[in-house]
Design a protein around this motif. Structure first.
Motif, PDB file in Angstrom:
ATOM      1  N   ILE A   3       0.852  -1.188   0.000  1.00  0.00           N
ATOM      2  CA  ILE A   3       0.000   0.000   0.000  1.00  0.00           C
ATOM      3  C   ILE A   3       0.890   1.240   0.000  1.00  0.00           C
ATOM      4  CG2 ILE A   3      -1.718   1.306   1.321  1.00  0.00           C
ATOM      5  CD1 ILE A   3      -2.793  -1.397   2.283  1.00  0.00           C
ATOM      6  N   GLY A   4       0.634   2.137  -0.929  1.00  0.00           N
ATOM      7  CA  GLY A   4       1.452   3.349  -1.055  1.00  0.00           C
ATOM      8  C   GLY A   4       2.569   3.123  -2.056  1.00  0.00           C
ATOM      9  N   LYS A  23       5.792   3.731  -2.112  1.00  0.00           N
ATOM     10  CA  LYS A  23       7.063   3.179  -1.664  1.00  0.00           C
ATOM     11  C   LYS A  23       6.964   1.658  -1.499  1.00  0.00           C
ATOM     12  CE  LYS A  23      10.409   4.032   1.896  1.00  0.00           C
ATOM     13  NZ  LYS A  23      10.520   4.468   3.286  1.00  0.00           N
TER      14      LYS A  23
END
Lengths: 312, 381
Positions: free
Chosen positions: B293-294, B296
């Motif tokens: 998630i996200g 990075k």
């Protein structure tokens, strides 16, 4: 095909957990966006819609609140509606109605009478549908989040049952008028919401049979909610390639893809079964990967809801 | 945290929760586990899906429990019953009527006809009465009750109180003169206050309806002692030591919020659910792999994928990221509910979303294993 918002009254119905409140909220937002005046009516004990739209409401149940420009909300309070009804009907007006409703023995007895809440709720909806603002209706669309159909079809059954039980007098006439409104294809549409799985599809077919054959209410489409899209359909061949990848991350990915793909296959088969058995066009709403969180997600559903329903 | 086995220590297990979360499935799966553990078990359901009803061999027509065989269940240990509200209501009234005349008057009364058939609320009275009756059957060691959905499940819990309210002598005396009996013409048997009320309401309802109400109340009064006794026994059963509650929920924020309301309502009755079961939770196959998630986390995830074409990895991880948001959302939505359950020493189980819908014994066995944590064993049937 008429749009869902071309009718004055949309009663959204279906089993618990199919997404009725989501559909009502999304339709309400769409109506307001079109510039028409919409009223969302909830029939549960606690309001669900305002928080989904990110609006705080205060004030008491049974009163109409504005959620947004052109979008009003009513959490039905059967007691408030009954008080209003008796005030209109009794010669002594609000005074008599209040005195009757304050008699403890009457309240006790009333609480035990099955069906009165449903009847007064639909009566209030009927009353609101008659209201005008100049030469146009007060609300272009009244969208009702009906109670979950469970044991029987109790909510929409009630006016007919009441009209039969109460054989004469104003209550009989009023129950019959509510029944007439529910059966009028020009003013009303009943919108069942289904999930594309075995049991919900079977239950929706049973519901449709009762709605059309027994209650004779207008139904012109069925919503198939939370439809799982095929995973990674694009670019072609990616699904096959990723199955060859090694490592825990790759296995995790492949298992998730396989899981969603199995569910997609099931959903397609069940949607086809529903379409084949009911003969009605369907409106398919996608399962949003992250779930429905707020008004932004709901507005994603407005497009499919207002487009013409299709036979897949 | 409690174990699944602690659930089986109760004598009556009520499965409650919002609509559409799989209460019937949970009830049936717990009942199967109980039967396997050697308890003579009965599962009572009010409104099962047709195929599940077929799988359990039950129908509204059968008024007595039927045996469920197959799926490796020990012979004769599990029975199922579907309560049909109208039938159950009639059965109760028949039993409590002091004489044939009262029974016949009630059965012929149009108001009774409506009340006992399909209007909202009557199902709960009737089903609760039947459950109470069954709970006294010494042949049943473990009784699992599948209740109607949340808004109605409350009615289910409230049924005895509401019946008591209706049949409260003070309330009835307000309506009916104590000496009212045969030859009751018009409303002479009504108390003065009630007569005024009835006459006022008559303007709205017309005359016939109120005559029906009067007849109904008068005949029903004959049943009050029996009904009150039943209602008291139901109340005792619902809040007594023999009963336990399993709260089923779905992981959506809406279901969880309804479930939390439900817990508050149970708490008003000093009831703490003994089990909380979250059904249809989006699976994440490997707990050792972090959710992408996200941006990075997604870049890090994509690096671990041995794709020849990095564009493939990017597209795949983007899809998986959206899937993971769903997994994460389920976890977040459920967290407060599960923490509270753990604090209350309740049993907690997460049932993963299955590829298909549960509508047969094999599907129920899958749920049973997910609930009990027991591995599927080889079975002969």
């Amino acid at each position: 095909m008429l749009s869902l918002l071309d009718r004055n009254l949309v009663v959204v119905t279906g089993k618990g957990g199919t997404g009725k409140t989501t559909v009502v909220s999304a339709l309400g937002l769409a109506a307001a966006k079109q510039g028409s005046r919409a009223l969302l009516v909830e029939t549960g004990r606690d309001p669900q819609i305002p928080s989904r739209l990110g609006v705080d409401i205060d004030g008491s149940d049974g009163e109409i609140h504005a959620l947004a420009p052109g979008l009003d909300h009513l959490l039905m309070s059967p007691h408030v509606a009954l008080r209003e009804y008796l005030s209109l009907q009794l010669p002594g007006g609000a005074g008599w109605a209040g005195r009757i409703l304050d008699i403890p023995a009457f309240r006790t007895w009333l609480d035990a009478v099955p069906g009165w809440r449903e009847l007064i709720t639909l009566g209030k909806v009927w009353h609101l549908a008659q209201q005008t603002d100049g030469d146009r209706p007060l609300y272009d669309s009244i969208l009702v989040d009906a109670p979950a159909t469970g044991h029987g079809l109790t909510f929409l059954d009630v006016p007919g049952v009441a009209a039969a039980a109460v054989r004469a007098g104003p209550l009989h006439r009023h129950a019959a008028a509510v029944e007439d409104l529910l059966r009028d294809p020009v003013r009303t549409v009943v919108l069942p919401v289904a999930l594309p799985e075995e049991t919900p599809v079977s239950e929706t077919l049973e519901l449709l049979e009762r709605l059309q054959a027994d209650l004779e209410v207008p139904v012109d489409r069925v919503v198939v909610n939370s439809f799982e899209a095929a995973p990674l359909a694009d670019p072609p061949g990616l699904r096959e390639r990723l199955d060859q990848w090694q490592g825990p991350e790759a296995r995790c990915l492949a298992e998730c893809v396989a899981h969603v793909d199995r569910r997609h296959t099931l959903h397609e088969a069940q949607r086809a079964r529903l379409a084949g058995a009911c003969g009605l066009p369907l409106v398919t709403l996608p399962r949003l990967a992250s779930g429905i969180i707020g008004a932004e997600d709901l507005s994603l559903l407005a497009g499919p809801l207002l487009a013409d329903a299709v036979t897949p | 945290m409690s174990t699944f086995e602690t659930l089986l220590e109760a004598r009556v297990l009520f499965c409650v929760g919002p609509g559409g979360v799989g209460k019937t499935t949970m009830a049936a799966a717990v009942a199967m586990a109980a039967a396997r553990s050697g308890k003579k078990t009965l599962v009572v359901t009010i409104d099962p899906a047709r195929r599940l009803a077929d799988a359990l061999n039950i129908s509204p027509a059968a008024d007595t429990p039927v045996a469920v065989e197959g799926a490796g269940l020990p012979h004769g240990m599990l029975r199922a019953l579907m309560v049909e509200p109208k039938r159950a209501f009639d059965r109760l009234v028949s039993r409590l009527s002091p004489d044939e005349a009262t029974r016949a008057t009630l059965f012929a009364n149009p108001l009774y006809q409506q009340i006992s058939s399909r209007l909202a609320g009557s199902a709960e009275y009737a089903a609760m009465a039947r459950v109470q009756e069954l709970s006294e059957d010494p042949e049943i060691e473990f009784l699992v009750v599948d209740t109607p959905p949340a808004a109605h499940a409350l009615d289910f819990l409230d049924a005895p109180e509401r019946l008591n309210g209706l049949l409260d002598p003070k309330a009835l005396q307000w309506w009916i003169r104590p000496a009212a009996s045969a030859g009751r013409l018009g409303f002479r048997w009504l108390q003065r206050g009630a007569r005024g009320l009835v006459q006022a309401l008559e303007r709205v309802t017309g005359l016939g309806f109120l005559e029906d109400i009067s007849e109904f109340l008068l005949a029903f009064e004959q049943l009050t002692t029996g009904f009150r006794d039943r209602a008291d026994r139901m109340q005792t059963l619902l809040s007594g030591a023999d009963a336990a509650y399993l709260l089923a929920t779905a992981p959506s924020p809406q279901s969880v919020s309804q479930s939390r309301d439900f817990i508050l309502r149970l708490a008003e009755r000093d009831i703490v659910p003994r089990a909380i079961v979250a059904n249809r939770v989006r699976p994440w196959p490997d707990p050792g792999v972090p959710l992408p998630i996200g941006p990075k986390a997604q870049r890090a995830y994509a690096k671990q994928l041995p794709a020849e074409d990095t564009a493939d990895a990017v597209v795949a991880v983007e899809w998986l990221g959206a899937y993971a948001v769903g997994v994460d959302r389920d976890r977040h939505a459920l967290a407060p509910l599960l923490e509270e359950a753990t604090r209350n020493d309740a049993f907690v189980a997460l049932i993963p979303e299955l590829a298909g819908d549960v509508h047969d014994l094999d599907g129920l066995v899958q749920i049973e294993h997910a609930l009990s944590g027991r591995q599927p064993t080889k079975r002969s049937s």
